[in-house]
Design a protein around this motif. Sequence first.
Motif, PDB file in Angstrom:
ATOM      1  N   MET A   1       9.984  -3.580  -1.491  1.00  0.00           N
ATOM      2  CA  MET A   1       8.688  -4.001  -1.968  1.00  0.00           C
ATOM      3  C   MET A   1       8.033  -2.844  -2.694  1.00  0.00           C
ATOM      4  O   MET A   1       8.136  -1.707  -2.289  1.00  0.00           O
ATOM      5  CB  MET A   1       7.834  -4.426  -0.777  1.00  0.00           C
ATOM      6  CG  MET A   1       6.472  -4.888  -1.194  1.00  0.00           C
ATOM      7  SD  MET A   1       5.647  -5.604   0.221  1.00  0.00           S
ATOM      8  CE  MET A   1       4.049  -5.727  -0.473  1.00  0.00           C
ATOM      9  N   CYS A   2       7.334  -3.147  -3.760  1.00  0.00           N
ATOM     10  CA  CYS A   2       6.687  -2.122  -4.569  1.00  0.00           C
ATOM     11  C   CYS A   2       5.196  -2.192  -4.365  1.00  0.00           C
ATOM     12  O   CYS A   2       4.630  -3.262  -4.190  1.00  0.00           O
ATOM     13  CB  CYS A   2       6.979  -2.336  -6.046  1.00  0.00           C
ATOM     14  SG  CYS A   2       8.711  -2.175  -6.397  1.00  0.00           S
TER      15      CYS A   2
ATOM     16  N   ALA B   1       7.894   2.688  -5.091  1.00  0.00           N
ATOM     17  CA  ALA B   1       8.845   1.722  -5.630  1.00  0.00           C
ATOM     18  C   ALA B   1       9.961   1.355  -4.655  1.00  0.00           C
ATOM     19  O   ALA B   1      10.814   0.544  -4.998  1.00  0.00           O
ATOM     20  CB  ALA B   1       9.454   2.280  -6.916  1.00  0.00           C
ATOM     21  N   GLY B   2       9.969   1.928  -3.466  1.00  0.00           N
ATOM     22  CA  GLY B   2      11.023   1.602  -2.510  1.00  0.00           C
ATOM     23  C   GLY B   2      12.393   1.825  -3.126  1.00  0.00           C
ATOM     24  O   GLY B   2      12.633   2.817  -3.785  1.00  0.00           O
TER      25      GLY B   2
ATOM     26  N   GLU C   1      13.736  -0.221  -5.433  1.00  0.00           N
ATOM     27  CA  GLU C   1      13.803  -1.068  -6.623  1.00  0.00           C
ATOM     28  C   GLU C   1      14.668  -0.439  -7.717  1.00  0.00           C
ATOM     29  O   GLU C   1      14.747   0.782  -7.834  1.00  0.00           O
ATOM     30  CB  GLU C   1      12.405  -1.308  -7.186  1.00  0.00           C
ATOM     31  CG  GLU C   1      11.512  -2.125  -6.293  1.00  0.00           C
ATOM     32  CD  GLU C   1      11.875  -3.599  -6.261  1.00  0.00           C
ATOM     33  OE1 GLU C   1      12.632  -4.082  -7.127  1.00  0.00           O
ATOM     34  OE2 GLU C   1      11.376  -4.286  -5.357  1.00  0.00           O
ATOM     35  N   PRO C   2      15.289  -1.272  -8.567  1.00  0.00           N
ATOM     36  CA  PRO C   2      16.070  -0.740  -9.690  1.00  0.00           C
ATOM     37  C   PRO C   2      15.154  -0.159 -10.760  1.00  0.00           C
ATOM     38  O   PRO C   2      13.962  -0.487 -10.830  1.00  0.00           O
ATOM     39  CB  PRO C   2      16.814  -1.977 -10.224  1.00  0.00           C
ATOM     40  CG  PRO C   2      15.983  -3.133  -9.788  1.00  0.00           C
ATOM     41  CD  PRO C   2      15.331  -2.723  -8.496  1.00  0.00           C
ATOM     42  N   TRP C   3      15.717   0.706 -11.623  1.00  0.00           N
ATOM     43  CA  TRP C   3      14.939   1.387 -12.654  1.00  0.00           C
ATOM     44  C   TRP C   3      14.162   0.411 -13.526  1.00  0.00           C
ATOM     45  O   TRP C   3      13.014   0.659 -13.878  1.00  0.00           O
ATOM     46  CB  TRP C   3      15.847   2.268 -13.515  1.00  0.00           C
ATOM     47  CG  TRP C   3      15.101   2.824 -14.691  1.00  0.00           C
ATOM     48  CD1 TRP C   3      15.293   2.517 -15.998  1.00  0.00           C
ATOM     49  CD2 TRP C   3      14.008   3.751 -14.665  1.00  0.00           C
ATOM     50  NE1 TRP C   3      14.397   3.197 -16.791  1.00  0.00           N
ATOM     51  CE2 TRP C   3      13.596   3.967 -15.998  1.00  0.00           C
ATOM     52  CE3 TRP C   3      13.328   4.432 -13.655  1.00  0.00           C
ATOM     53  CZ2 TRP C   3      12.555   4.820 -16.336  1.00  0.00           C
ATOM     54  CZ3 TRP C   3      12.297   5.283 -14.004  1.00  0.00           C
ATOM     55  CH2 TRP C   3      11.912   5.465 -15.318  1.00  0.00           C
ATOM     56  N   GLU C   4      14.749  -0.713 -13.906  1.00  0.00           N
ATOM     57  CA  GLU C   4      14.083  -1.664 -14.794  1.00  0.00           C
ATOM     58  C   GLU C   4      12.752  -2.131 -14.197  1.00  0.00           C
ATOM     59  O   GLU C   4      11.758  -2.270 -14.898  1.00  0.00           O
ATOM     60  CB  GLU C   4      14.984  -2.873 -15.088  1.00  0.00           C
ATOM     61  CG  GLU C   4      16.216  -2.525 -15.896  1.00  0.00           C
ATOM     62  CD  GLU C   4      17.316  -1.833 -15.078  1.00  0.00           C
ATOM     63  OE1 GLU C   4      17.317  -1.921 -13.826  1.00  0.00           O
ATOM     64  OE2 GLU C   4      18.158  -1.165 -15.705  1.00  0.00           O
ATOM     65  N   ARG C   5      12.728  -2.375 -12.917  1.00  0.00           N
ATOM     66  CA  ARG C   5      11.499  -2.804 -12.227  1.00  0.00           C
ATOM     67  C   ARG C   5      10.520  -1.632 -12.135  1.00  0.00           C
ATOM     68  O   ARG C   5       9.329  -1.792 -12.338  1.00  0.00           O
ATOM     69  CB  ARG C   5      11.855  -3.326 -10.841  1.00  0.00           C
ATOM     70  CG  ARG C   5      10.679  -3.634  -9.977  1.00  0.00           C
ATOM     71  CD  ARG C   5      10.157  -5.029 -10.223  1.00  0.00           C
ATOM     72  NE  ARG C   5       9.156  -5.319  -9.217  1.00  0.00           N
ATOM     73  CZ  ARG C   5       7.873  -5.494  -9.486  1.00  0.00           C
ATOM     74  NH1 ARG C   5       7.439  -5.451 -10.718  1.00  0.00           N
ATOM     75  NH2 ARG C   5       7.022  -5.729  -8.529  1.00  0.00           N
ATOM     76  N   ILE C   6      11.037  -0.448 -11.837  1.00  0.00           N
ATOM     77  CA  ILE C   6      10.192   0.742 -11.737  1.00  0.00           C
ATOM     78  C   ILE C   6       9.560   1.059 -13.084  1.00  0.00           C
ATOM     79  O   ILE C   6       8.379   1.393 -13.174  1.00  0.00           O
ATOM     80  CB  ILE C   6      11.001   1.942 -11.204  1.00  0.00           C
ATOM     81  CG1 ILE C   6      11.422   1.669  -9.755  1.00  0.00           C
ATOM     82  CG2 ILE C   6      10.203   3.235 -11.309  1.00  0.00           C
ATOM     83  CD1 ILE C   6      12.407   2.659  -9.191  1.00  0.00           C
TER      84      ILE C   6
ATOM     85  N   SER D   1      10.542   6.844  -4.677  1.00  0.00           N
ATOM     86  CA  SER D   1      11.672   5.939  -4.855  1.00  0.00           C
ATOM     87  C   SER D   1      12.816   6.318  -3.932  1.00  0.00           C
ATOM     88  O   SER D   1      13.119   7.488  -3.745  1.00  0.00           O
ATOM     89  CB  SER D   1      12.162   5.982  -6.306  1.00  0.00           C
ATOM     90  OG  SER D   1      13.317   5.178  -6.453  1.00  0.00           O
TER      91      SER D   1
ATOM     92  N   ASN E   1      15.762   4.953  -4.657  1.00  0.00           N
ATOM     93  CA  ASN E   1      16.897   4.690  -5.534  1.00  0.00           C
ATOM     94  C   ASN E   1      17.357   6.021  -6.159  1.00  0.00           C
ATOM     95  O   ASN E   1      16.652   6.594  -6.979  1.00  0.00           O
ATOM     96  CB  ASN E   1      16.496   3.693  -6.624  1.00  0.00           C
ATOM     97  CG  ASN E   1      17.620   3.325  -7.544  1.00  0.00           C
ATOM     98  OD1 ASN E   1      18.621   4.018  -7.641  1.00  0.00           O
ATOM     99  ND2 ASN E   1      17.463   2.212  -8.240  1.00  0.00           N
TER     100      ASN E   1
END
Length: 110
Positions: A1-2, A25-26, A28-33, A54, A56
């Motif tokens: 969850m972000c 950003a938990g 999350e993948p880069w695109e979402r971040i 992050s 990730n």
Amino acid sequence: MCAASSPASSDASVPDDSVRAVVDAGGEPWERILDLLERRCRELPVGSVLELHSANPRVRSSLRGWCRLTGSTLLTDEETGEQSAYRIKLPPPPAPGMPHPSPFQKPESS
């Protein structure tokens, strides 16, 4: 969850290097971040410092490239356990007389 927090303070006397907002950003993948970062950057004054958290591990290299493209500065990159914290200084305002749109602003429609 972000999650994205509100600016740390709206006081004009806040030092230039204090964090104005945090994006958690938990994993999350880069695109979402990237979407979260750019949306948050549009809300902050130029030259503000934003902190990204992050889990990730692939974010580090993408973030460095994003900073180069936007004129932002990666101030710190700290790894604590399974999560990393990045402090990012957004680009300063353009020099007087030099019009330069923010890389975070959406282009105006004609």
